[in-house]
Write a protein that holds these residues in place. Structure first.
Motif, PDB file in Angstrom:
ATOM      1  N   ALA A 157       1.053  -1.199  -0.141  1.00 21.97           N
ATOM      2  CA  ALA A 157       0.169  -0.022  -0.055  1.00 21.97           C
ATOM      3  C   ALA A 157       1.054   1.135   0.012  1.00 21.97           C
ATOM      4  CB  ALA A 157      -0.942  -0.028   1.243  1.00 21.97           C
ATOM      5  N   ILE A 158       2.049   1.109  -0.081  1.00 22.90           N
ATOM      6  CA  ILE A 158       3.325   2.226  -0.013  1.00 22.90           C
ATOM      7  C   ILE A 158       3.877   2.304  -1.387  1.00 22.90           C
ATOM      8  CG2 ILE A 158       5.156   3.260   1.206  1.00 22.90           C
ATOM      9  CD1 ILE A 158       2.800   2.999   3.144  1.00 22.90           C
ATOM     10  N   SER A 159       3.541   3.484  -1.937  1.00 22.23           N
ATOM     11  CA  SER A 159       4.398   3.843  -3.074  1.00 22.23           C
ATOM     12  C   SER A 159       5.283   5.168  -2.786  1.00 22.23           C
ATOM     13  CB  SER A 159       3.354   4.390  -4.031  1.00 22.23           C
ATOM     14  OG  SER A 159       2.456   3.250  -4.546  1.00 22.23           O
ATOM     15  N   THR A 160       6.378   5.224  -3.462  1.00 22.88           N
ATOM     16  CA  THR A 160       7.173   6.193  -3.577  1.00 22.88           C
ATOM     17  C   THR A 160       7.739   6.618  -5.047  1.00 22.88           C
ATOM     18  OG1 THR A 160       9.139   4.574  -3.228  1.00 22.88           O
ATOM     19  CG2 THR A 160       8.195   5.697  -1.201  1.00 22.88           C
ATOM     20  N   ALA A 161       7.819   7.838  -5.370  1.00 24.55           N
ATOM     21  CA  ALA A 161       7.987   8.181  -6.427  1.00 24.55           C
ATOM     22  C   ALA A 161       9.277   8.942  -6.570  1.00 24.55           C
ATOM     23  CB  ALA A 161       6.995   9.204  -7.154  1.00 24.55           C
ATOM     24  N   ALA A 162      10.043   9.049  -7.718  1.00 24.05           N
ATOM     25  CA  ALA A 162      11.319   9.930  -7.784  1.00 24.05           C
ATOM     26  C   ALA A 162      11.271  11.175  -8.108  1.00 24.05           C
ATOM     27  CB  ALA A 162      12.288   8.917  -9.103  1.00 24.05           C
ATOM     28  N   GLY A 163      12.115  11.648  -8.549  1.00 25.81           N
ATOM     29  CA  GLY A 163      12.198  13.173  -8.698  1.00 25.81           C
ATOM     30  C   GLY A 163      11.003  13.962  -9.499  1.00 25.81           C
ATOM     31  N   VAL A 164      10.557  14.766  -8.750  1.00 27.09           N
ATOM     32  CA  VAL A 164       9.524  15.859  -9.182  1.00 27.09           C
ATOM     33  C   VAL A 164       8.560  15.276 -10.337  1.00 27.09           C
ATOM     34  CG1 VAL A 164       9.410  18.353 -10.186  1.00 27.09           C
ATOM     35  CG2 VAL A 164      11.493  17.397  -9.061  1.00 27.09           C
ATOM     36  N   THR A 165       8.744  15.322 -11.591  1.00 29.77           N
ATOM     37  CA  THR A 165       7.721  15.137 -12.560  1.00 29.77           C
ATOM     38  C   THR A 165       7.427  13.359 -12.667  1.00 29.77           C
ATOM     39  OG1 THR A 165       9.241  14.775 -14.469  1.00 29.77           O
ATOM     40  CG2 THR A 165       8.096  16.974 -13.935  1.00 29.77           C
ATOM     41  N   SER A 166       8.140  12.900 -11.902  1.00 29.70           N
ATOM     42  CA  SER A 166       7.785  11.292 -11.833  1.00 29.70           C
ATOM     43  C   SER A 166       6.049  11.104 -11.169  1.00 29.70           C
ATOM     44  CB  SER A 166       8.611  10.520 -11.237  1.00 29.70           C
ATOM     45  OG  SER A 166       8.864  10.852  -9.858  1.00 29.70           O
ATOM     46  N   ALA A 167       5.930  12.413 -10.266  1.00 27.09           N
ATOM     47  CA  ALA A 167       4.599  12.258  -9.752  1.00 27.09           C
ATOM     48  C   ALA A 167       3.578  12.206 -10.853  1.00 27.09           C
ATOM     49  CB  ALA A 167       4.382  13.641  -8.981  1.00 27.09           C
ATOM     50  N   LEU A 168       3.772  12.543 -11.697  1.00 25.05           N
ATOM     51  CA  LEU A 168       2.808  12.400 -13.165  1.00 25.05           C
ATOM     52  C   LEU A 168       2.563  10.978 -13.338  1.00 25.05           C
ATOM     53  CD1 LEU A 168       3.973  15.177 -15.480  1.00 25.05           C
ATOM     54  CD2 LEU A 168       1.943  15.292 -14.128  1.00 25.05           C
ATOM     55  N   ASP A 169       3.938  10.177 -13.666  1.00 22.23           N
ATOM     56  CA  ASP A 169       3.625   8.773 -13.721  1.00 22.23           C
ATOM     57  C   ASP A 169       2.824   8.102 -12.772  1.00 22.23           C
ATOM     58  OD1 ASP A 169       5.257   8.888 -16.217  1.00 22.23           O
ATOM     59  OD2 ASP A 169       6.558   9.827 -14.561  1.00 22.23           O
ATOM     60  N   LEU A 170       3.374   8.277 -11.098  1.00 17.80           N
ATOM     61  CA  LEU A 170       2.575   7.649 -10.231  1.00 17.80           C
ATOM     62  C   LEU A 170       1.097   8.158 -10.261  1.00 17.80           C
ATOM     63  CD1 LEU A 170       2.739   6.012  -7.865  1.00 17.80           C
ATOM     64  CD2 LEU A 170       3.276   7.892  -6.420  1.00 17.80           C
ATOM     65  N   MET A 171       0.573   9.265 -10.711  1.00 20.10           N
ATOM     66  CA  MET A 171      -0.574   9.462 -10.548  1.00 20.10           C
ATOM     67  C   MET A 171      -1.337   9.051 -11.632  1.00 20.10           C
ATOM     68  SD  MET A 171      -1.119  11.477  -7.792  1.00 20.10           S
ATOM     69  CE  MET A 171       0.320  10.425  -7.171  1.00 20.10           C
ATOM     70  N   THR A 172      -0.866   8.973 -12.825  1.00 23.78           N
ATOM     71  CA  THR A 172      -1.502   8.263 -13.947  1.00 23.78           C
ATOM     72  C   THR A 172      -1.828   6.649 -13.630  1.00 23.78           C
ATOM     73  OG1 THR A 172       0.502   8.014 -15.296  1.00 23.78           O
ATOM     74  CG2 THR A 172      -0.895   9.754 -15.905  1.00 23.78           C
ATOM     75  N   ALA A 173      -0.786   6.214 -12.741  1.00 22.01           N
ATOM     76  CA  ALA A 173      -0.930   4.525 -12.486  1.00 22.01           C
ATOM     77  C   ALA A 173      -1.836   4.611 -11.316  1.00 22.01           C
ATOM     78  CB  ALA A 173       0.646   4.470 -11.835  1.00 22.01           C
ATOM     79  N   PHE A 174      -2.097   5.534 -10.477  1.00 24.14           N
ATOM     80  CA  PHE A 174      -3.320   5.637  -9.423  1.00 24.14           C
ATOM     81  C   PHE A 174      -4.551   5.691  -9.942  1.00 24.14           C
ATOM     82  CE2 PHE A 174      -0.970   7.225  -5.576  1.00 24.14           C
ATOM     83  CZ  PHE A 174      -0.161   6.074  -5.507  1.00 24.14           C
ATOM     84  N   ILE A 175      -4.742   6.871 -11.260  1.00 28.17           N
ATOM     85  CA  ILE A 175      -5.913   6.688 -11.964  1.00 28.17           C
ATOM     86  C   ILE A 175      -6.144   5.585 -12.646  1.00 28.17           C
ATOM     87  CG2 ILE A 175      -6.889   8.058 -14.065  1.00 28.17           C
ATOM     88  CD1 ILE A 175      -5.174  10.628 -12.926  1.00 28.17           C
ATOM     89  N   GLU A 176      -5.231   4.840 -13.395  1.00 26.73           N
ATOM     90  CA  GLU A 176      -5.500   3.553 -13.937  1.00 26.73           C
ATOM     91  C   GLU A 176      -5.886   2.512 -13.091  1.00 26.73           C
ATOM     92  OE1 GLU A 176      -3.281   0.156 -16.768  1.00 26.73           O
ATOM     93  OE2 GLU A 176      -2.570   2.237 -16.276  1.00 26.73           O
ATOM     94  N   GLU A 177      -5.496   2.396 -11.938  1.00 31.24           N
ATOM     95  CA  GLU A 177      -6.231   1.579 -10.767  1.00 31.24           C
ATOM     96  C   GLU A 177      -7.404   1.752 -10.512  1.00 31.24           C
ATOM     97  OE1 GLU A 177      -5.032   1.545  -6.046  1.00 31.24           O
ATOM     98  OE2 GLU A 177      -3.325   0.802  -7.173  1.00 31.24           O
ATOM     99  N   ASP A 178      -7.867   3.218 -10.043  1.00 30.61           N
ATOM    100  CA  ASP A 178      -9.126   3.437  -9.834  1.00 30.61           C
ATOM    101  C   ASP A 178     -10.247   3.445 -10.733  1.00 30.61           C
ATOM    102  OD1 ASP A 178      -7.603   3.900  -7.432  1.00 30.61           O
ATOM    103  OD2 ASP A 178      -7.482   6.138  -7.474  1.00 30.61           O
ATOM    104  N   HIS A 179      -9.600   3.842 -12.022  1.00 28.34           N
ATOM    105  CA  HIS A 179     -10.785   4.068 -13.211  1.00 28.34           C
ATOM    106  C   HIS A 179     -10.541   3.623 -14.434  1.00 28.34           C
ATOM    107  CE1 HIS A 179     -12.658   6.812 -10.396  1.00 28.34           C
ATOM    108  NE2 HIS A 179     -11.651   7.634 -10.132  1.00 28.34           N
TER     109      HIS A 179
END
Length: 322
Positions: A157-179
């Motif tokens: 249940a724990i996710s860690t993203a690397a530098g700065v704009t990698s947050a975009l990649d993690l968020m799209t992964a979350f969006i894919e998981e959710d929707h």
């Protein structure tokens, strides 16, 4: 569930782009996907005060971290130059630990991993952070398995993203998981991201990294390789172009790049192929030829070795062309 409540933790010296990549991605999903349940996003700070970001801009928070209570769908800690002080602040660390128990999933962006580690949330887990701070995180928290290479890591249940704009990649992964993958791809396109990168892709691409060496011979050969990927790039040919022996060129590459000429060529061709697969509709055989692979099978083998997936699956997951 009426909504997916997302709480983003900021602090003095947080990176504004870390926070914006999170909030904009999820708001975009709400707007273009009419998602149900929608994301309700709030940014909180230790005392509810405005966040003086490292960029010099001030961001108004929407709540006080100590007064925030669960249940929470997603708790995310931002990174920034202030992360060291944040990780030493008992108010921040204690409340992140408390809220993590009331959250479905927990994440950090960039150096926000140091706050999760200080809260004990990464003990026994594999995690990433900005490549510049990976050694620091590993030294301060030996119970954490720090991997500086991926752009994000999900361990339970724990996710860690690397530098700065990698947050975009993690968020799209979350969006894919959710929707679903369709909405995740729509969000990636709307944000004009290069591509929705898999988490195991390296943080630093050879095509975006700074010049890797000051040695004139190495720089000249690297320039030739990246400009002529479909040419004969055997080590013997490159040595002849550089006017040195094969042994000397190999020694120079190992000294200045930490890898042999052959490995450098293979990685350059594979990264170029990944870009073409995501941004064009060229057949895989054409991509293979343009990037210097003799056959589509040679490209497939290199791709699996580098990214852990096949070219066709990479295209299906990351295509940004129409």
């Amino acid at each position: 569930m009426a909504e997916r409540r997302v709480v983003v933790v900021g602090y003095e010296g947080a990176e504004l782009l870390d926070i914006a990549c999170i909030t904009t991605s999820l708001e975009m999903a709400n707007r273009i996907g009419s998602v149900s349940p929608p994301y309700r996003i709030s940014v909180v700070s230790p005392g509810g005060q405005p966040i003086a970001c490292q960029s010099g801009l001030t961001l108004h928070s929407q709540g006080s971290l100590p007064r925030t209570i669960g249940p929470i769908d997603t708790l995310i800690v931002s990174g920034g130059w202030g992360h060291t002080r944040a990780a030493e602040d008992p108010v921040i660390v204690g409340n992140v630990r408390r809220l993590a128990r009331e959250s479905r999933r927990v994440a950090s962006v960039c150096t926000g991993a140091s706050v999760l580690a200080a809260a004990g949330l990464l003990d026994g887990k594999r995690a990433t952070t900005h490549w510049q701070f990976a050694q620091q995180l590993a030294a301060h928290h030996p119970a954490v398995t720090v991997d500086a290479d991926p752009i994000y890591i999900r361990d339970g249940a724990i996710s860690t993203a690397a530098g700065v704009t990698s947050a975009l990649d993690l968020m799209t992964a979350f969006i894919e998981e959710d929707h679903g993958a369709g909405l995740a791809r729509q969000v990636a396109r709307a944000l004009v991201t290069y591509l929705q990168r898999p988490g195991n892709q390296a943080q630093i691409s050879m095509f975006t990294a700074a010049s890797p060496a000051e040695h004139d011979v190495v720089k000249r050969v690297v320039g030739h390789v990246t400009a002529n990927l479909d040419a004969d790039l055997t080590t013997a040919t490159l040595a002849s172009i550089a006017g040195v022996s094969v042994r000397h060129l190999t020694r120079l590459f190992l000294t200045h790049l930490g890898q042999s000429p052959g490995r450098f060529v293979r990685l350059a061709r594979t990264e170029a192929a990944a870009h073409l697969l995501a941004t064009t509709a060229l057949p895989v055989t054409r991509v293979a030829a343009r990037c210097g692979f003799g056959t589509a099978e040679a490209l497939r083998q290199a791709f699996v070795s580098r990214y852990g997936t096949t070219p066709s699956r990479h295209r299906a997951a990351n295509a940004t062309h129409g």
